[in-house]
Scaffold this motif. Sequence first.
Motif, short mmCIF file in Angstrom:
data_model
loop_
_atom_site.label_atom_id
_atom_site.label_comp_id
_atom_site.label_asym_id
_atom_site.label_seq_id
_atom_site.Cartn_x
_atom_site.Cartn_y
_atom_site.Cartn_z
N THR A 44 0.84 -1.18 0.00
CA THR A 44 0.00 0.00 0.00
C THR A 44 0.88 1.24 0.00
O THR A 44 2.03 1.21 0.48
N GLY A 45 0.35 2.32 -0.53
CA GLY A 45 1.05 3.59 -0.43
C GLY A 45 0.71 4.26 0.89
O GLY A 45 0.05 3.67 1.74
N GLY A 46 1.20 5.47 1.05
CA GLY A 46 0.91 6.23 2.25
C GLY A 46 2.01 6.12 3.29
O GLY A 46 2.91 5.28 3.20
N ARG A 47 1.92 6.98 4.30
CA ARG A 47 2.98 7.10 5.30
C ARG A 47 3.16 5.82 6.10
O ARG A 47 4.28 5.37 6.34
N ASN A 48 2.07 5.19 6.50
CA ASN A 48 2.22 3.98 7.31
C ASN A 48 2.71 2.80 6.48
O ASN A 48 3.51 2.00 6.93
N ASP A 76 -3.10 0.03 -4.87
CA ASP A 76 -3.49 1.17 -5.70
C ASP A 76 -2.23 1.92 -6.11
O ASP A 76 -1.12 1.63 -5.64
N ARG A 78 -0.94 5.93 -7.84
CA ARG A 78 -1.25 7.24 -8.40
C ARG A 78 -0.90 7.19 -9.89
O ARG A 78 0.21 6.77 -10.24
N ASN A 88 3.42 5.29 -5.65
CA ASN A 88 3.63 4.36 -4.54
C ASN A 88 4.80 3.42 -4.83
O ASN A 88 5.60 3.10 -3.95
N GLY A 153 -3.38 1.03 3.81
CA GLY A 153 -3.45 2.18 4.71
C GLY A 153 -4.91 2.63 4.76
O GLY A 153 -5.68 2.37 3.83
N VAL A 154 -5.29 3.29 5.85
CA VAL A 154 -6.67 3.76 6.01
C VAL A 154 -6.65 5.29 6.02
O VAL A 154 -5.92 5.90 6.80
N GLY A 155 -7.43 5.89 5.15
CA GLY A 155 -7.49 7.35 5.09
C GLY A 155 -8.37 7.93 6.19
O GLY A 155 -9.18 7.22 6.79
N HIS A 159 -11.17 5.80 3.54
CA HIS A 159 -10.83 5.17 2.24
C HIS A 159 -9.72 4.15 2.45
O HIS A 159 -8.89 4.27 3.36
N ALA A 161 -7.01 1.77 -0.29
CA ALA A 161 -6.53 1.80 -1.67
C ALA A 161 -6.97 3.14 -2.25
O ALA A 161 -6.78 4.18 -1.62
N LYS A 185 -8.29 12.50 -2.63
CA LYS A 185 -6.88 12.58 -2.19
C LYS A 185 -6.01 12.74 -3.43
O LYS A 185 -6.07 11.90 -4.33
N ARG A 190 -6.20 7.71 -10.45
CA ARG A 190 -5.52 6.59 -9.81
C ARG A 190 -5.98 5.27 -10.41
O ARG A 190 -6.95 5.22 -11.16
N LYS A 213 -6.78 9.70 12.48
CA LYS A 213 -7.47 8.50 11.96
C LYS A 213 -8.48 7.94 12.97
O LYS A 213 -9.19 6.98 12.69
O1 LIG Z 1 -2.11 5.98 -2.75
C1 LIG Z 1 -2.37 6.25 -1.58
O2 LIG Z 1 -2.41 7.39 -1.14
C2 LIG Z 1 -2.57 5.15 -0.59
O3 LIG Z 1 -2.62 3.93 -1.11
C3 LIG Z 1 -3.74 5.47 0.32
O4 LIG Z 1 -4.79 4.53 0.26
C4 LIG Z 1 -3.15 5.53 1.71
O5 LIG Z 1 -2.80 4.21 2.13
C5 LIG Z 1 -4.11 6.13 2.70
O6 LIG Z 1 -4.48 7.40 2.21
C6 LIG Z 1 -3.44 6.28 4.07
O7 LIG Z 1 -2.30 7.08 3.93
P1 LIG Z 1 -1.42 7.49 5.21
O8 LIG Z 1 -0.90 6.18 5.78
O9 LIG Z 1 -0.32 8.38 4.68
O10 LIG Z 1 -2.34 8.20 6.18
#
Ligand SMILES: O=C(O)[C@H](O)[C@@H](O)[C@H](O)[C@H](O)COP(=O)(O)O
Length: 260
Positions: A44-48, A76, A78, A88, A153-155, A159, A161, A185, A190, A213
Amino acid sequence: MTAAVPQLVVHRDKELMAQAAAARLITRIVDAQSARGTASVVLTGGRNGNALLAAIAASPARDAVDWKHLDLWWGDERFLPAEDGERNAVQARAELLARVPVDPARVHEMPASDGADGSDVEAAADRYAKELAAAAEPGDRLGVPAFDVLLLGVGPDTHVASLFPEHPGVRETERTVIGVRGAPKPPPTRISLTLPAIRAAREVWLLAAGEDKADAVALALSGPGELQAPASGAYGRTRTLWLLDRSAASALPAELYRPS
Ligand SMILES: O=C(O)[C@H](O)[C@@H](O)[C@H](O)[C@H](O)COP(=O)(O)O
């Protein structure tokens, strides 16, 4: 069979969550490889998600993974040029993949906007769906490999993915991969796995850390519909695991989580 009833594990803070999730994922991959000689993980993308990859890269245990026999996919992406730092896959390479001996043929990046399909995000999504289908075994559901672990990751809007609340992608029941336009986002365009594809995974692990979150986690775990809270529709065939830090768990009702 599904594991729609989630298991929660709450860690002291996001740093410890990333380290513990990394140890957990290394062990899960090693177990799968010892049983089947191979493993498959959806990143997954995102900080976590990136913090987890960085923790794996820093772990001495990372060499227990047979990196040559690991298939890596994405939940997912971008839809940007291949080398854009916002992708990602580019971030995953920087955090981990450039530091371990993966087999490039088994690192399945989602198509980029400067690839064979140009700016046609739907064609790019169809291409990835075909790549997934080609990797599926005869018994796999939906023409998607039975991923060992699918990370999400969970937005802050629940959200996962690139499936956003009230967006059409959440309603998709047939296709495994879709193009997404107008994502709340950035960037707006995407590619995303759909909920049916996510649910084909053996295990789905959802990552959420930070106060921002807390409401999303509480909403998603309160049993709303997936259209309102897509994270609530993300579950695996044998296990659904929410990996949280205390801040992200802080709005959960007492019956779901008692602070240690
Ligand atoms: O492409 C993306 O942005 C991610 O796949 C997205 O689904 C991400 O996992 C969540 O937005 C959580 O992101 P954070 O961990 O940065 O809060």
